[in-house]
Design a protein around this motif. Structure first.
Motif, mmCIF file in Angstrom:
data_model
loop_
_atom_site.group_PDB
_atom_site.id
_atom_site.type_symbol
_atom_site.label_atom_id
_atom_site.label_comp_id
_atom_site.label_asym_id
_atom_site.label_seq_id
_atom_site.Cartn_x
_atom_site.Cartn_y
_atom_site.Cartn_z
ATOM 1 N N VAL A 165 0.843 -1.203 0.000
ATOM 2 C CA VAL A 165 0.000 0.000 0.000
ATOM 3 C C VAL A 165 0.871 1.244 0.000
ATOM 4 N N LEU A 166 1.893 1.255 0.845
ATOM 5 C CA LEU A 166 2.811 2.387 0.880
ATOM 6 C C LEU A 166 3.534 2.567 -0.447
ATOM 7 N N ALA A 167 3.842 1.455 -1.112
ATOM 8 C CA ALA A 167 4.479 1.549 -2.428
ATOM 9 C C ALA A 167 3.549 2.227 -3.425
ATOM 10 N N ALA A 168 2.260 1.888 -3.385
ATOM 11 C CA ALA A 168 1.293 2.551 -4.258
ATOM 12 C C ALA A 168 1.229 4.041 -3.947
ATOM 13 N N GLN A 169 1.294 4.393 -2.668
ATOM 14 C CA GLN A 169 1.319 5.804 -2.287
ATOM 15 C C GLN A 169 2.576 6.497 -2.808
ATOM 16 N N ALA A 170 3.731 5.809 -2.729
ATOM 17 C CA ALA A 170 4.983 6.395 -3.198
ATOM 18 C C ALA A 170 4.946 6.648 -4.701
ATOM 19 N N VAL A 171 4.398 5.706 -5.458
ATOM 20 C CA VAL A 171 4.302 5.875 -6.905
ATOM 21 C C VAL A 171 3.424 7.083 -7.232
ATOM 22 N N ALA A 172 2.311 7.223 -6.522
ATOM 23 C CA ALA A 172 1.402 8.337 -6.774
ATOM 24 C C ALA A 172 2.007 9.675 -6.361
ATOM 25 N N ALA A 173 2.773 9.682 -5.253
ATOM 26 C CA ALA A 173 3.279 10.937 -4.708
ATOM 27 C C ALA A 173 4.610 11.367 -5.299
ATOM 28 N N ALA A 174 5.484 10.393 -5.586
ATOM 29 C CA ALA A 174 6.855 10.735 -5.983
ATOM 30 C C ALA A 174 7.242 10.255 -7.363
ATOM 31 N N ALA A 175 6.461 9.371 -7.983
ATOM 32 C CA ALA A 175 6.744 8.837 -9.311
ATOM 33 C C ALA A 175 8.217 8.430 -9.450
ATOM 34 N N PRO A 176 8.689 7.440 -8.682
ATOM 35 C CA PRO A 176 10.100 7.027 -8.758
ATOM 36 C C PRO A 176 10.493 6.631 -10.183
ATOM 37 N N ALA A 177 11.717 6.992 -10.559
ATOM 38 C CA ALA A 177 12.185 6.706 -11.919
ATOM 39 C C ALA A 177 12.637 5.265 -12.075
ATOM 40 N N GLY A 178 12.943 4.592 -10.981
ATOM 41 C CA GLY A 178 13.412 3.209 -11.040
ATOM 42 C C GLY A 178 13.033 2.479 -9.771
#
Length: 223
Positions: free
Chosen positions: A104-117
């Protein structure tokens, strides 16, 4: 899971947090920061988010689902969340889906920070350790969950509550993310179903004492 279902999400792996979503849109969310009162707070939070959304989950005409985060986290907190979700599921007559709280936190990170890798999610496990898992840029879990010292975490950008606790020991510590019940409800239906067994990753502190040694047997060996 049907996209028009009302999804109630619960998680007690860190704070007690609850959310309600439909079709991926969050309709209500509530969090109680006191980690020592999960059992008292959780149903109150459920009532709060349902009232906020104007939804009565007892209405059997509604398509309803439940998602619960199963950790990793401390023994007592996880037990409260999972037992509450199971009880609600039985009471309402709906299915319960268990998801990894770090996902769930990973989904939040993708939405908030859009990691490049690739990146890491880490939460505070206390005892100077963290719970962590590694993800690709889309938020799919590649390794973990695991528990260990902050120095054992892969050398990758890191998001999650542990970045505020160990900012100098977690490489590329990003913004502190607090697990959001709204994200549990909105993203949970699309995350891998991991079942309803809690992810402790450690043995509970309270264990059954070992059988006492026989004094008579010891005396016989000495004689």
């Amino acid at each position: 899971m049907p996209t028009d279902a009302y999804v109630l999400g619960l998680d007690t792996s860190t704070v007690a947090t609850v959310g309600l979503a439909r079709g991926g849109t969050v309709l209500g969310r509530a969090t109680a920061p006191d980690r020592m009162r999960h059992a008292e707070q959780l149903i109150v939070l459920v009532d709060q988010v349902c009232a906020e959304a104007g939804i009565d989950l007892r209405d059997k005409t509604l398509d309803r689902r439940l998602v619960v985060g199963v950790g990793p986290g401390p023994f007592t907190g996880l037990r409260v969340g999972i037992v509450t979700a199971r009880t609600l599921g039985l009471t309402l007559g709906v299915d319960v889906r268990g998801v990894c709280s770090l996902d769930v936190l990973a989904a939040q990170a993708v939405a908030a920070a859009a990691p490049a890798g690739e990146f890491v999610i880490a939460t505070d496990a206390r005892r100077r350790e963290v719970y962590w898992a590694r993800y690709d840029a889309a938020g799919r879990r590649l390794a973990g969950p695991d528990v260990g010292s902050p120095d054992s975490v892969p050398d990758l950008p890191c998001y999650g509550p542990a970045t505020a606790v160990y900012p100098e020991r977690l490489t590329g510590a990003g913004p502190e993310l607090i697990l959001d019940g709204g994200a549990v409800a909105a993203a949970g239906p699309e995350l891998p179903d991991v079942g309803l067994e809690p992810l402790y990753l450690r043995r509970p502190d309270a264990v059954e004492p070992s059988r006492p040694k026989s004094v008579l047997a010891t005396n016989r060996r000495r004689s």
